[in-house]
Design an enzyme around this catalytic site. Sequence first.
Site, PDB file in Angstrom:
ATOM      1  N   GLY A 267      32.189  41.724  38.856  1.00 49.75           N
ATOM      2  CA  GLY A 267      31.304  40.775  38.192  1.00 49.75           C
ATOM      3  C   GLY A 267      30.185  40.318  39.101  1.00 49.75           C
ATOM      4  N   ASP A 268      29.138  39.831  38.476  1.00 51.87           N
ATOM      5  CA  ASP A 268      28.045  39.244  39.247  1.00 51.87           C
ATOM      6  C   ASP A 268      27.430  38.105  38.439  1.00 51.87           C
ATOM      7  OD1 ASP A 268      26.428  39.685  41.814  1.00 51.87           O
ATOM      8  OD2 ASP A 268      24.904  39.311  40.297  1.00 51.87           O
ATOM      9  N   THR A 269      26.995  37.079  39.141  1.00 53.16           N
ATOM     10  CA  THR A 269      26.373  35.924  38.499  1.00 53.16           C
ATOM     11  C   THR A 269      25.042  35.640  39.186  1.00 53.16           C
ATOM     12  OG1 THR A 269      28.514  34.967  37.926  1.00 53.16           O
ATOM     13  CG2 THR A 269      26.642  33.461  37.961  1.00 53.16           C
TER      14      THR A 269
END
Length: 197
Positions: A80-82
Amino acid sequence: MEVNPLKEKLKNKNLILASGSPRRKQILEELGLSFSVEIRKVIETYPSHLSTPEVALYLAELKAEPFKNDLGEDDILITGDTIVCFEGEVLGKPRDRKEAYEMISTLSNNKHDVISSVCLKSKNKTAVFKDYTTVYFKELTKLEIDYYLDYYQPFDKAGAYGIQEWIGQIGINKIEGSYYTVMGMPIHLLYENLMKF
């Protein structure tokens, strides 16, 4: 007997979370899933021509790259990445306290978007998806920002803050979208996509 639908669906699968984020780990645990955590080093850079939504998707896929030749038949990798976006500019993780102060000062008394993306990868399949949430900060005083930076040291967080921490509790007026997306994992979309995957 109560059965967790997602756990039942994935009972023969081996889930791997490729993230050092305690927030993502906590979110998966709250879904009732069994998984292992494995982190492989990735240099988080992206092509400059990408739009802000594309950046989040690109980085989530990039984090899955080091695993692509090692996944077994029953493995499902989750990365994941934010990213935090203010007026079209991506605010990454601050390099130091000064940059963290500048970031939070910019977000103060303003709204910004948080985009969290997820990549699911198996031996033969990849699914990538994202979610947006708009966050509204009240006007923060210098004392509030200094206290938060000194006490919480949020230098590993995009935009230099964590919504689940003190600054989120006292500083956020409202959000439009999912709280979990701001935490770093759009849990409703993760559930939906794992059920289909």
